[in-house]
Design an enzyme around this catalytic site. Structure first.
Site, PDB file in Angstrom:
ATOM      1  N   VAL A 116       5.052 -12.859   2.669  1.00 24.33           N
ATOM      2  CA  VAL A 116       3.845 -13.209   3.422  1.00 24.33           C
ATOM      3  C   VAL A 116       2.942 -14.061   2.530  1.00 24.33           C
ATOM      4  O   VAL A 116       2.844 -13.826   1.327  1.00 24.33           O
ATOM      5  CB  VAL A 116       3.117 -11.925   3.893  1.00 24.33           C
ATOM      6  CG1 VAL A 116       1.818 -12.263   4.631  1.00 24.33           C
ATOM      7  CG2 VAL A 116       4.030 -11.086   4.788  1.00 24.33           C
ATOM      8  N   GLY A 117       2.301 -15.061   3.145  1.00 24.83           N
ATOM      9  CA  GLY A 117       1.398 -15.941   2.389  1.00 24.83           C
ATOM     10  C   GLY A 117       2.157 -16.685   1.310  1.00 24.83           C
ATOM     11  O   GLY A 117       3.294 -17.120   1.508  1.00 24.83           O
ATOM     12  N   PRO A 226       8.841   1.034 -14.568  1.00 27.66           N
ATOM     13  CA  PRO A 226       9.128   0.635 -15.953  1.00 27.66           C
ATOM     14  C   PRO A 226       7.946   0.837 -16.895  1.00 27.66           C
ATOM     15  O   PRO A 226       8.137   0.980 -18.107  1.00 27.66           O
ATOM     16  CB  PRO A 226       9.471  -0.857 -15.833  1.00 27.66           C
ATOM     17  CG  PRO A 226       8.827  -1.305 -14.557  1.00 27.66           C
ATOM     18  CD  PRO A 226       8.883  -0.117 -13.645  1.00 27.66           C
ATOM     19  N   TYR A 228       5.787   3.384 -17.006  1.00 29.80           N
ATOM     20  CA  TYR A 228       5.294   4.750 -17.227  1.00 29.80           C
ATOM     21  C   TYR A 228       6.385   5.780 -17.482  1.00 29.80           C
ATOM     22  O   TYR A 228       6.106   6.964 -17.520  1.00 29.80           O
ATOM     23  CB  TYR A 228       4.473   5.208 -16.012  1.00 29.80           C
ATOM     24  CG  TYR A 228       3.302   4.303 -15.721  1.00 29.80           C
ATOM     25  CD1 TYR A 228       2.109   4.436 -16.430  1.00 29.80           C
ATOM     26  CD2 TYR A 228       3.384   3.313 -14.742  1.00 29.80           C
ATOM     27  CE1 TYR A 228       1.028   3.602 -16.173  1.00 29.80           C
ATOM     28  CE2 TYR A 228       2.311   2.467 -14.481  1.00 29.80           C
ATOM     29  CZ  TYR A 228       1.145   2.626 -15.202  1.00 29.80           C
ATOM     30  OH  TYR A 228       0.086   1.795 -14.954  1.00 29.80           O
ATOM     31  N   GLU A 295       1.909   2.672  -2.862  1.00 29.71           N
ATOM     32  CA  GLU A 295       2.609   3.262  -4.000  1.00 29.71           C
ATOM     33  C   GLU A 295       2.075   4.668  -4.304  1.00 29.71           C
ATOM     34  O   GLU A 295       2.838   5.569  -4.657  1.00 29.71           O
ATOM     35  CB  GLU A 295       2.469   2.364  -5.229  1.00 29.71           C
ATOM     36  CG  GLU A 295       3.280   2.839  -6.412  1.00 29.71           C
ATOM     37  CD  GLU A 295       3.289   1.821  -7.550  1.00 29.71           C
ATOM     38  OE1 GLU A 295       4.228   1.016  -7.613  1.00 29.71           O
ATOM     39  OE2 GLU A 295       2.336   1.831  -8.362  1.00 29.71           O
TER      40      GLU A 295
END
Ligand SMILES: *[C@@H]1O[C@H](CO)[C@@H](O)[C@H](O)[C@H]1NC(C)=O
Length: 346
Positions: A116-117, A226, A228, A295
């Site tokens: 998108v965009g 990746p 944490y 998330e």
């Protein structure tokens, strides 16, 4: 005197009753609001029949491969969670054996990607590298969600692979695009339930660099973030405000998972998207947006509904990150980008 004590007894009995009722009412409200967070929609599981058969792992007779060992293997990483889900790292599986088990099942894998965009600029190289590395030799159906269908590049795909473009409205805020992803995936699953076995929902601003295959299949699949994967709970960027339905208490959390790659069977991912969307929208009505939007809600969901397969950060690395020794291969990696150039707002 006797009448007085009797009155006092009656009054205290009444008070106890009232307090009891009050306690009951507040408790049931509490339970209700907790359930809202982890609610399993009534029609999430019951109305569908799984085509997935990862319980029967049939492999051909006389297949040649290196004998596995139960006493020697990778010692630098953990390859199973405390709830006994595999954590997939290079060296923990045999790709030839995996393919010989899953190819005869003729599984169909759906992929969603949002262009998108300005994110449309990443689509071509995403699709081209996907063709080289993602489920090679399997049935793969990519669903591209975009507001610019005319700019979707022509990419040659092998037999058994196809691409469908789905139109979505443009949006002024990237947070909004991100929020609607869950809803759009949910609707897609409802429409294509009988066509696919598994689905992966991937970020478009990333490239494939190595095999991503049937070793990643499972009921509910999450990828370790990746940034944490070595950190303690207190450093994980979960939503920490109790007002949000994505809330994680300080003592909660297994791992921090990526919003940029997740998947599983259509049934499980349907339940995930439906629940995250519900919680996201309920938060929005109360004027709260979780720290990392979808998330955060995904991480809350995966805390309650543990993933049945966890993919190592090999499955979503970041180009700018230093490669650690336990990362023996990078399969998929986010490209370095300047947010100011591509997001409608920062
Ligand atoms: C395998 O699946 C595809 C769709 O994903 C279907 O078109 C094809 O007929 C299937 N083949 C067999 C042998 O079942």
């Amino acid at each position: 005197m006797e009448r007085l004590t009797r009155r006092a007894a009656a009054a205290s009995l009444l008070l106890t009753l009232l307090l009891g009722m009050l306690y009951y009412i507040t408790q049931s409200i509490r339970v209700e609001s907790l359930e809202e967070v982890t609610k399993i929609p009534a029609d999430g599981r019951s109305d569908t029949h799984s085509r997935v058969s990862d319980v029967r792992l049939t492999s051909p007779d006389h297949l040649q491969y290196k004998q596995p060992s139960v006493v020697h293997g990778r010692t630098d990483v953990v390859s199973v969670t405390p709830w006994l889900a595999p954590v997939v790292w290079e060296g923990t599986f045999n790709p030839v054996l995996i393919d010989s088990i899953y190819k005869p099942q003729n599984v169909s894998v759906a992929v969603t990607v949002f262009a998108v965009g300005k994110y449309i600029m990443f689509l071509k190289s995403f699709l081209e590298t996907m063709e080289q590395y993602f489920f090679v030799g399997f049935n793969v159906h990519v669903y591209v969600f975009t507001d610019q269908p005319k700019d979707v590049p022509e990419v040659r795909v092998a037999a058994g692979r196809q691409l469908t473009v789905r139109l979505v409205p443009s949006s002024k805020r990237w947070q909004e695009i991100s929020a609607r992803r869950m809803e759009l995936i949910q609707v897609l699953i409802e429409e294509t339930l009988h066509h696919h076995d598994y689905i992966f929902c991937l970020d478009v601003d990333a490239l494939f660099h190595g095999r991503w295959g049937a070793e990643s299949l499972g009921g509910l699949v999450a990828v370790l973030h990746p940034g944490y994967y070595k950190d303690g709970r207190s450093r994980l960027p979960f939503e920490r405000r109790p007002q949000s339905r994505a809330y994680m208490a300080p003592e909660d959390g297994d791992f921090y998972y990526c919003g940029g790659a997740f998947g599983g069977s259509l049934q499980e991912v349907h339940l995930l998207t439906k629940t995250c969307r519900y919680n996201f929208e309920a938060d929005a009505r109360e004027g709260i947006e979780a720290a990392w939007q979808e998330e955060s809600h995904l991480n809350r969901y995966m805390w309650i509904h543990k993933p049945s397969k966890v993919l190592s950060p090999e499955y979503l690395w970041q180009d700018f990150a230093r490669r650690n020794p336990e990362i023996r291969i990078i399969r998929f990696s986010g490209i370095v980008k300047n947010y100011a150039d591509i997001r409608p707002n920062v």
